[in-house]
Enzyme design. Structure first.
Site, PDB file in Angstrom:
ATOM      1  N   LYS A 163      51.636  -6.470  50.560  1.00 24.32           N
ATOM      2  CA  LYS A 163      51.004  -5.325  49.898  1.00 24.32           C
ATOM      3  C   LYS A 163      50.529  -4.412  50.998  1.00 24.32           C
ATOM      4  CE  LYS A 163      46.316  -5.075  47.905  1.00 24.32           C
ATOM      5  NZ  LYS A 163      45.454  -5.644  46.845  1.00 24.32           N
ATOM      6  N   LYS A 165      48.336  -0.899  51.958  1.00 26.16           N
ATOM      7  CA  LYS A 165      47.354   0.054  51.464  1.00 26.16           C
ATOM      8  C   LYS A 165      47.925   1.444  51.687  1.00 26.16           C
ATOM      9  CE  LYS A 165      43.871  -2.664  50.410  1.00 26.16           C
ATOM     10  NZ  LYS A 165      43.267  -2.662  49.056  1.00 26.16           N
ATOM     11  N   ASP A 190      48.887  -0.470  47.284  1.00 22.67           N
ATOM     12  CA  ASP A 190      47.556  -0.369  46.662  1.00 22.67           C
ATOM     13  C   ASP A 190      46.887   0.918  47.127  1.00 22.67           C
ATOM     14  OD1 ASP A 190      45.033  -0.713  45.584  1.00 22.67           O
ATOM     15  OD2 ASP A 190      44.604  -2.610  46.600  1.00 22.67           O
ATOM     16  N   GLU A 215      49.244  -0.464  42.699  1.00 20.45           N
ATOM     17  CA  GLU A 215      47.906  -0.872  42.269  1.00 20.45           C
ATOM     18  C   GLU A 215      46.943   0.311  42.302  1.00 20.45           C
ATOM     19  OE1 GLU A 215      46.728  -4.381  44.486  1.00 20.45           O
ATOM     20  OE2 GLU A 215      44.637  -4.191  43.878  1.00 20.45           O
ATOM     21  N   LYS A 264      40.099  -9.969  39.791  1.00 19.44           N
ATOM     22  CA  LYS A 264      39.194 -10.422  40.846  1.00 19.44           C
ATOM     23  C   LYS A 264      38.032 -11.039  40.105  1.00 19.44           C
ATOM     24  CE  LYS A 264      40.279  -7.063  44.359  1.00 19.44           C
ATOM     25  NZ  LYS A 264      39.903  -5.782  44.992  1.00 19.44           N
ATOM     26  N   GLY A 292      41.733 -10.065  45.964  1.00 18.51           N
ATOM     27  CA  GLY A 292      40.786 -10.599  46.943  1.00 18.51           C
ATOM     28  C   GLY A 292      39.816  -9.521  47.372  1.00 18.51           C
TER      29      GLY A 292
END
Ligand code: OSB
Ligand code: MG
Length: 379
Positions: A163, A165, A190, A215, A264, A292
């Site tokens: 993933k 960012k 994300d 995301e 989460k 997380g």
């Protein structure tokens, strides 16, 4: 079960390298760690709010405040035993929101109950996996070469998906380069709410890269606009920030705002609400995975146990301590093998806290609360 004593600590862990998202760059991780004493035993739990209100409104200090001045006095005041997780949540419902603070009490209850019944936490929750698939969340880097290097290291360690960012100016190009260099690996992005509906074009361009999901592209508190975006793109949208309650999950699923949910357990108030969201998603064929919060091994072990439930169908942001920290607060933590984290087989949480290290990494002095003191009740 009766709670008897709480020791609250503000703990600061140094990150192995800075972790950057669209909302900020961090070099240390501040956590609230609690030692809980009860008539059925003791345990440790974690509240992984950030030290700044950039992900949600909670902070390390707000978490300490809400626990110390509201939630814990209410628990110590209670005369009846708490033997069921629903009762525990009813005792905390008078505080609105502050889910990360509440999650540390919810998880402590599960740690104590599973240990006193001689069961590993995962088994207590009804999960029956021996290992759970995991992915890695790679921060924004100063340049694409550094990101490619981090991606290579992560793939060599076996992580099952990458993933990255993203934020405006760091989106299409890093994704294009990872695809070019590593081919058909599972990739997701994300955005941590860095875009608006004005960027529909950009998301349509991202469709070409076959991402597993994107995301939280839009507002941290938005659900409706995500449904408008989802109807215009192929890539599945996954919601993170905007799912704080069971009601949020229900709404998102009903209006088709997403095709995946990142659960989460801290963001939603603990394992109990997390399981409710898991079940709603399962009924609607929405797969979930564990997000997380750069937790210590305590929080990551909770996420591991939760991920043994059947609708956790995608790799979670779960990792052993050395992914983020030089020194974690455990003497034995989680283990990564073949892209899976092994589900602890010891009773209770299943990781061992190093109390000397916990003491060394504590900022200031622990706050101790025991017995009900009417002076604590300030409301
Ligand atoms: O959006 O998933 C997120 C860390 C802090 C706050 C928000 C997020 C994250 C991560 C880290 O992506 C995931 C991890 O703990 O491995
Ligand atoms: Mg996220």
């Amino acid at each position: 079960m009766k709670f008897q004593r709480f020791e609250l600590r503000h703990v600061k862990l140094e990150l192995t390298r800075p972790f950057e998202t669209s909302f900020g760059r961090f070099t240390d991780r501040h956590l609230v760690i609690i030692k809980v004493f009860s008539d059925i035993g003791t345990c440790f739990s974690e509240a992984p709010s950030l030290h700044v209100p950039f992900y949600n409104y909670e902070t390390t200090q707000s978490t300490l405040h809400v626990l110390k001045d509201f939630i814990i006095p209410a628990l110590l005041k209670q005369k009846q035993e708490i033997n069921d997780i629903e009762d525990l949540h009813h005792s905390m419902d008078f505080v609105r929101g502050h889910n990360i603070a509440k999650s540390s009490i919810d998880t402590a209850f599960y740690h104590l109950m599973s240990k006193s019944q001689d069961m590993p936490l995962a088994e207590y929750l009804g999960g029956n996996r021996k290992e759970v698939e995991v992915g890695i969340s790679l921060g924004i880097e100063d340049n694409i070469e550094l990101l490619l290097e981090q991606t290579k290291l992560a793939l060599n360690k076996g992580y099952k998906r990458i993933k990255i960012k993203i934020k405006p100016g760091w989106d299409i190009e890093p994704i294009r380069q990872i695809r070019k260099q590593f081919g058909d690996i599972p990739i997701m992005a994300d955005a941590n709410s860095a875009y608006t509906l004005d960027s529909v074009d950009l998301f349509q361009k991202l469709d070409a890269f076959n991402l597993m999901m994107i995301e939280q592209p839009l507002g941290y508190d938005d659900i409706y606009e995500h449904s408008l975006l989802q109807s215009q793109i192929k890539t599945p949208i996954c919601l993170d920030e905007s799912i704080e309650t069971v009601a949020d999950a229900n709404l998102a699923v009903k209006i088709k705002a997403c095709k995946v949910i990142n659960i989460k357990l801290s963001r939603v108030g603990g394992i109990y609400p997390a399981i409710k969201i898991h079940d709603i998603c399962e009924e609607h064929n929405i797969p979930v995975w564990s997000g997380g919060m750069v937790e210590s091994a305590i929080g990551k072990a909770d996420c591991t146990a939760l991920s043994t439930l059947p609708n956790f169908k995608l790799p979670g942001d779960i990792s052993p301590s050395d992914r983020f920290f030089n020194k974690d607060i455990v003497s034995s933590g989680l283990v990564l093998e073949r892209g899976c984290v092994l589900v602890p087989t010891k009773t209770g949480l299943g990781v061992d806290i190093d109390e000397k290290r916990l003491e060394d990494l504590t900022v200031g002095s622990p706050v101790v609360l025991e017995k009900y003191d009417p002076l604590l009740e300030r409301w």
